[in-house]
Design an enzyme around this catalytic site. Structure first.
Site, PDB file in Angstrom:
ATOM      1  N   HIS A  41      -4.768   5.721  11.089  1.00  0.00           N
ATOM      2  CA  HIS A  41      -3.658   6.011  10.170  1.00  0.00           C
ATOM      3  C   HIS A  41      -4.123   6.027   8.725  1.00  0.00           C
ATOM      4  O   HIS A  41      -3.331   6.227   7.810  1.00  0.00           O
ATOM      5  CB  HIS A  41      -2.523   5.003  10.361  1.00  0.00           C
ATOM      6  CG  HIS A  41      -2.661   3.717   9.603  1.00  0.00           C
ATOM      7  ND1 HIS A  41      -3.792   2.934   9.638  1.00  0.00           N
ATOM      8  CD2 HIS A  41      -1.785   3.066   8.782  1.00  0.00           C
ATOM      9  CE1 HIS A  41      -3.610   1.863   8.882  1.00  0.00           C
ATOM     10  NE2 HIS A  41      -2.412   1.918   8.350  1.00  0.00           N
ATOM     11  N   GLY A  87      -6.842   8.510   2.618  1.00  0.00           N
ATOM     12  CA  GLY A  87      -8.059   7.744   2.344  1.00  0.00           C
ATOM     13  C   GLY A  87      -7.729   6.544   1.476  1.00  0.00           C
ATOM     14  O   GLY A  87      -7.317   5.501   1.950  1.00  0.00           O
ATOM     15  N   ASN A 107       0.806  -1.227   0.000  1.00  0.00           N
ATOM     16  CA  ASN A 107       0.000   0.000   0.000  1.00  0.00           C
ATOM     17  C   ASN A 107       0.837   1.276   0.000  1.00  0.00           C
ATOM     18  O   ASN A 107       0.319   2.361   0.253  1.00  0.00           O
ATOM     19  CB  ASN A 107      -0.961   0.004   1.195  1.00  0.00           C
ATOM     20  CG  ASN A 107      -0.225   0.015   2.533  1.00  0.00           C
ATOM     21  OD1 ASN A 107       0.996  -0.119   2.588  1.00  0.00           O
ATOM     22  ND2 ASN A 107      -0.965   0.163   3.618  1.00  0.00           N
TER      23      ASN A 107
END
Length: 464
Positions: free
Chosen positions: A393, A370, A225
């Site tokens: 987070h 987001g 990610n």
């Protein structure tokens, strides 16, 4: 020169006690750090340590031997408490039961004093993602996480946000040329950085071996990610700390951690923790290191180095892109969200682990992203004691990586990207926007924890 051959019998003959673990520890340390030395020199070194072990306490190379000779680490199976330490869960209805149970287990550790779970919480290894745990005189490597010092960094530029659309190809090329991702991409030219002058790279054997890897990976990002993005920063708080007028600006947002350096530190010290504090099966990954021991102190130093290295990587990324832009940032915001800090909690100093949680002390700025199609937020902490001065987070996953790959398609992702006007370079199905929770719902569940200063909307995203 021949490789060192050392036997337990050799140490017994020079006076090392057979009781306890000192012989096995001494052999491990010497074979790891002095394997190219002559045997007689190694034995002489061991004699010197045996004669005056106090002198070598805290020594990066042989401190573990000295500690075992003076105050040996007592290893015994640990049991969980029957009662949980006090805790609070924020946005409980949006958090899966597995993540809650991981927190409940952590709260029963003998060292646990307080805990919290943020509204982006989901299951992880040891502590859940979004988990916060305050412990007494101990640090849990898996409570920090494998990617030590994983963090966010945002640079705000006085460049019209409209340029991102009008000059999109230019910004796409910048990301392709000046960012590197994954285990194999590195920059051809490594910038000098003061991080490589740190004594930990010389004094801690495990860290010393990782110097070349850390050097080569400076300014790169991990997989999964992790990302580097161009997007639109919108400042909404007239009293913002940057003294930037309300409005829209071009921004660069990065998310990554300490790369191979942090991962290998985590692996090494987690193994030691599991050996030193054996726990029942469901709590195995919550094994800790006592901060009053050599290994505990060494991990603390290594963890802080990895955190500072992660920061150095982000600064290098932003420096390269800033140079390509030909501009200096108006402001920069950054924060760790995989780390441990010594903080005062309810009047006593505790080690606060934040695993996928943003520090949110009163007045402290941070960034909560987001997804690639949803805004992130620049936030100011309120210092809420019930959350241990923490916040989420990010949005948090609602689909595991496996589930995302099983249920989503590239077509689904392309449709979402098109609807939101986002250009994606790289990125896998497991990082699809739909794999994440609704960031607006997450933010609504933590209004007690943070105030919104502004937002960041991704427009050009690069991932592995």
């Amino acid at each position: 020169m021949a490789k060192l051959k050392l036997r337990g019998k050799d140490l017994i003959e020079i006076g090392y006690p057979q009781k306890g673990k000192v012989i096995s520890i001494a052999m491990e340390v010497m074979l790891r750090n002095f394997k190219r030395e002559r045997k007689d020199k190694v034995l002489q070194r061991l004699k010197t340590i045996l004669k005056n072990p106090e002198k070598y306490l805290g020594d990066g190379m042989v401190g573990r031997i000295a500690e075992e000779l003076t105050t040996p680490v007592h290893v015994e199976a640990k049991q969980l408490e029957t009662k949980r330490a006090p805790f609070t869960i924020f946005g409980e209805n949006g958090i899966a039961e597995e993540a809650k149970h991981q927190l409940y287990t952590a709260l029963k550790l003998p060292i646990a004093k307080a805990g919290a779970l943020m509204p982006d919480g989901h299951s992880g290894y040891g502590l859940p993602i979004g988990g916060v745990l305050a412990a007494k005189d101990a640090v849990i490597p898996y409570g920090v996480g494998v990617d030590i010092g994983c963090r966010m960094c945002l640079s705000i530029y006085d460049i019209p946000a409209s340029y991102l659309e009008g000059h999109k190809d230019k910004y796409v090329n910048m990301l392709q040329e000046h960012t590197k991702f994954g285990g194999f991409e590195t920059h051809k030219r490594i910038n000098d950085h003061e991080i490589f002058e740190r004594s930990e790279f010389k004094d801690i054997p495990t860290v010393k071996k990782l110097f070349k890897k850390a050097y080569s990976q400076l300014g790169s990002s991990g997989g999964g990610n992790h990302f580097v993005e161009f997007g639109i920063v919108e400042i909404s708080d007239v009293h913002n700390e940057f003294k930037v007028p309300i409005g829209k600006y071009l921004g660069i947002l990065s998310h990554s951690g300490s790369r191979g350096l942090g991962a290998n530190i985590a692996k090494h010290y987690t193994k030691l923790a599991i050996q030193q504090t054996p726990l029942p099966g469901e709590a195995k990954n919550l094994a800790w290191l006592d901060l009053n021991t050599h290994d505990g102190q060494e991990y603390w130093l290594a963890m802080n180095l990895a955190g500072d290295y992660a920061s150095a990587c982000h600064h290098d990324i932003h420096k390269r892109l800033g140079k390509a832009l030909g501009a200096r940032p108006l402001a920069m915001v950054e924060n760790h969200h995989n780390f441990a800090w010594k903080e005062i909690v309810n009047g006593e100093e505790l080690v606060v682990h934040r695993k996928g949680a943003t520090p949110a002390q009163k007045g402290v700025l941070g960034i909560i992203p987001g997804s690639m199609t949803a805004p992130g937020f620049i936030v100011r902490g309120t210092g809420n004691k019930h959350s241990l001065q923490s916040a989420s987070h990010g949005a948090g996953r609602q689909l595991s990586r496996r589930k995302a790959k099983q249920t989503l398609t590239q077509s689904d992702i392309k449709k979402q990207l098109k609807e939101h006007g986002v250009t994606l370079i790289g990125g896998g199905i497991d990082e699809a926007p739909m794999a994440y929770k609704n960031i607006h719902q997450v933010m609504s569940n933590q209004t007690e924890l943070v105030e919104v200063v502004g937002s960041f909307t991704p427009k050009i995203v690069r991932m592995e």
